[in-house]
Write a protein that holds these residues in place. Structure first.
Motif, PDB file in Angstrom:
ATOM      1  N   TYR A   9      28.921 -45.615  62.825  1.00 49.42           N
ATOM      2  CA  TYR A   9      27.989 -46.845  63.245  1.00 49.42           C
ATOM      3  C   TYR A   9      27.420 -46.438  64.650  1.00 49.42           C
ATOM      4  O   TYR A   9      27.979 -45.809  65.411  1.00 49.42           O
ATOM      5  CB  TYR A   9      29.230 -47.989  63.547  1.00 49.42           C
ATOM      6  CG  TYR A   9      30.070 -48.292  62.073  1.00 49.42           C
ATOM      7  CD1 TYR A   9      29.427 -48.930  61.310  1.00 49.42           C
ATOM      8  CD2 TYR A   9      31.479 -47.738  62.174  1.00 49.42           C
ATOM      9  CE1 TYR A   9      30.211 -49.611  60.206  1.00 49.42           C
ATOM     10  CE2 TYR A   9      32.115 -48.095  60.810  1.00 49.42           C
ATOM     11  CZ  TYR A   9      31.296 -48.941  59.913  1.00 49.42           C
ATOM     12  OH  TYR A   9      31.984 -49.385  58.720  1.00 49.42           O
ATOM     13  N   LEU A  16      29.327 -44.524  66.794  1.00 46.64           N
ATOM     14  CA  LEU A  16      30.878 -44.610  66.647  1.00 46.64           C
ATOM     15  C   LEU A  16      31.331 -43.808  65.379  1.00 46.64           C
ATOM     16  O   LEU A  16      30.965 -44.176  64.350  1.00 46.64           O
ATOM     17  CB  LEU A  16      31.450 -46.229  66.443  1.00 46.64           C
ATOM     18  CG  LEU A  16      33.017 -46.261  65.971  1.00 46.64           C
ATOM     19  CD1 LEU A  16      33.949 -45.886  67.076  1.00 46.64           C
ATOM     20  CD2 LEU A  16      33.438 -47.691  66.078  1.00 46.64           C
ATOM     21  N   ASP A  17      32.102 -42.792  65.481  1.00 41.93           N
ATOM     22  CA  ASP A  17      32.276 -41.726  64.341  1.00 41.93           C
ATOM     23  C   ASP A  17      33.692 -42.167  63.903  1.00 41.93           C
ATOM     24  O   ASP A  17      34.644 -41.513  64.513  1.00 41.93           O
ATOM     25  CB  ASP A  17      31.934 -40.338  64.937  1.00 41.93           C
ATOM     26  CG  ASP A  17      32.133 -39.405  63.775  1.00 41.93           C
ATOM     27  OD1 ASP A  17      32.839 -39.979  62.568  1.00 41.93           O
ATOM     28  OD2 ASP A  17      31.462 -38.179  63.713  1.00 41.93           O
ATOM     29  N   VAL A  18      33.883 -42.810  62.955  1.00 39.72           N
ATOM     30  CA  VAL A  18      35.058 -43.052  62.376  1.00 39.72           C
ATOM     31  C   VAL A  18      35.969 -42.029  62.078  1.00 39.72           C
ATOM     32  O   VAL A  18      36.924 -41.889  62.296  1.00 39.72           O
ATOM     33  CB  VAL A  18      35.056 -44.459  61.374  1.00 39.72           C
ATOM     34  CG1 VAL A  18      36.415 -44.783  60.865  1.00 39.72           C
ATOM     35  CG2 VAL A  18      34.420 -45.557  61.928  1.00 39.72           C
ATOM     36  N   SER A  21      37.026 -40.131  64.934  1.00 36.01           N
ATOM     37  CA  SER A  21      37.836 -40.977  65.830  1.00 36.01           C
ATOM     38  C   SER A  21      37.076 -40.823  67.255  1.00 36.01           C
ATOM     39  O   SER A  21      38.099 -40.621  68.056  1.00 36.01           O
ATOM     40  CB  SER A  21      39.403 -40.687  65.761  1.00 36.01           C
ATOM     41  OG  SER A  21      39.797 -41.076  64.630  1.00 36.01           O
ATOM     42  N   LEU A  23      33.873 -42.218  69.980  1.00 32.70           N
ATOM     43  CA  LEU A  23      32.774 -43.000  70.780  1.00 32.70           C
ATOM     44  C   LEU A  23      31.941 -42.054  71.551  1.00 32.70           C
ATOM     45  O   LEU A  23      32.273 -41.458  72.376  1.00 32.70           O
ATOM     46  CB  LEU A  23      33.435 -44.174  71.301  1.00 32.70           C
ATOM     47  CG  LEU A  23      32.192 -45.186  71.853  1.00 32.70           C
ATOM     48  CD1 LEU A  23      31.572 -45.752  70.616  1.00 32.70           C
ATOM     49  CD2 LEU A  23      32.977 -46.371  72.628  1.00 32.70           C
ATOM     50  N   LEU A  37      40.449 -47.665  70.736  1.00 37.17           N
ATOM     51  CA  LEU A  37      39.453 -47.118  69.656  1.00 37.17           C
ATOM     52  C   LEU A  37      39.779 -47.692  68.514  1.00 37.17           C
ATOM     53  O   LEU A  37      38.611 -48.407  67.691  1.00 37.17           O
ATOM     54  CB  LEU A  37      39.478 -45.721  69.567  1.00 37.17           C
ATOM     55  CG  LEU A  37      38.400 -44.912  68.619  1.00 37.17           C
ATOM     56  CD1 LEU A  37      36.949 -45.124  68.951  1.00 37.17           C
ATOM     57  CD2 LEU A  37      38.800 -43.494  68.432  1.00 37.17           C
ATOM     58  N   GLU A  38      40.721 -47.936  67.900  1.00 36.61           N
ATOM     59  CA  GLU A  38      41.075 -48.668  66.614  1.00 36.61           C
ATOM     60  C   GLU A  38      40.572 -50.092  66.950  1.00 36.61           C
ATOM     61  O   GLU A  38      40.152 -50.602  65.599  1.00 36.61           O
ATOM     62  CB  GLU A  38      42.449 -48.675  66.366  1.00 36.61           C
ATOM     63  CG  GLU A  38      43.048 -47.245  65.956  1.00 36.61           C
ATOM     64  CD  GLU A  38      44.583 -47.244  65.880  1.00 36.61           C
ATOM     65  OE1 GLU A  38      45.060 -48.281  65.205  1.00 36.61           O
ATOM     66  OE2 GLU A  38      45.286 -46.233  66.225  1.00 36.61           O
ATOM     67  N   ILE A  41      36.961 -50.189  66.292  1.00 31.89           N
ATOM     68  CA  ILE A  41      36.510 -49.947  64.906  1.00 31.89           C
ATOM     69  C   ILE A  41      36.758 -51.234  63.951  1.00 31.89           C
ATOM     70  O   ILE A  41      35.857 -51.588  63.224  1.00 31.89           O
ATOM     71  CB  ILE A  41      37.550 -48.971  64.300  1.00 31.89           C
ATOM     72  CG1 ILE A  41      36.937 -47.455  64.681  1.00 31.89           C
ATOM     73  CG2 ILE A  41      37.326 -48.780  62.721  1.00 31.89           C
ATOM     74  CD1 ILE A  41      38.180 -46.299  64.792  1.00 31.89           C
ATOM     75  N   VAL A  44      33.721 -53.472  65.096  1.00 33.51           N
ATOM     76  CA  VAL A  44      32.458 -53.180  64.529  1.00 33.51           C
ATOM     77  C   VAL A  44      32.398 -53.096  62.886  1.00 33.51           C
ATOM     78  O   VAL A  44      31.405 -53.684  62.554  1.00 33.51           O
ATOM     79  CB  VAL A  44      32.170 -51.669  64.936  1.00 33.51           C
ATOM     80  CG1 VAL A  44      31.013 -50.979  64.329  1.00 33.51           C
ATOM     81  CG2 VAL A  44      31.957 -51.503  66.545  1.00 33.51           C
ATOM     82  N   GLN A  45      33.473 -53.077  62.287  1.00 36.76           N
ATOM     83  CA  GLN A  45      33.564 -53.230  60.723  1.00 36.76           C
ATOM     84  C   GLN A  45      33.462 -54.412  60.363  1.00 36.76           C
ATOM     85  O   GLN A  45      33.012 -54.850  58.994  1.00 36.76           O
ATOM     86  CB  GLN A  45      34.587 -52.420  60.386  1.00 36.76           C
ATOM     87  CG  GLN A  45      34.768 -51.018  60.374  1.00 36.76           C
ATOM     88  CD  GLN A  45      35.835 -50.255  59.700  1.00 36.76           C
ATOM     89  OE1 GLN A  45      37.062 -50.895  59.887  1.00 36.76           O
ATOM     90  NE2 GLN A  45      35.854 -49.220  59.389  1.00 36.76           N
TER      91      GLN A  45
END
Length: 116
Positions: A9, A16-18, A21, A23, A37-38, A41, A44-45
């Motif tokens: 994202y 943000l690379d899910v 994990s 940023l 971070l979670e 996520i 953002v999702q």
């Protein structure tokens, strides 16, 4: 076996690379606690939609009893990492007595935006 593509994202100066994990801000890693971070996520999702405090609590601590102050602390840490101040910011908006909304425009790296 097919691999599932995990999105990256993009918003503001951030990626943000899910899958990894992580940023990144201008290509440099931003240090975040795992739950912070979670939290990012999930927000953002669900960009543009109010995510209730209950939804966040379920997503982050599904089988554990945790005080809502933990969520507030992670939101504070997240705002600090993103350079936001206060309850209304460039990225995260507080919806009083309900939850939070990620308000910055979000795109997925490598995807062409749909014409409007």
């Amino acid at each position: 076996m097919t691999s599932v593509e995990v999105p990256i994202y993009v918003f503001g100066d951030f990626r943000l690379d899910v899958g990894e994990s992580v940023l990144l801000r201008d290509g440099q890693p931003v240090r975040l606690q795992s739950k912070t971070l979670e939290t990012l996520i999930v927000l953002v999702q669900n960009s543009g939609r109010v995510v209730t405090r209950a939804e966040l609590m379920d997503a982050l601590w599904a089988d554990t009893f945790v005080d809502e102050n933990n969520l507030s602390q992670h939101i504070r840490l997240l705002r600090k990492a993103l350079g936001c101040n206060g309850e209304t910011g460039k990225y995260i908006e507080t919806i009083p007595r309900r939850g939070y909304r990620f308000v910055a425009p979000v795109s997925v790296a490598g995807e062409t935006p749909e014409p409007q």
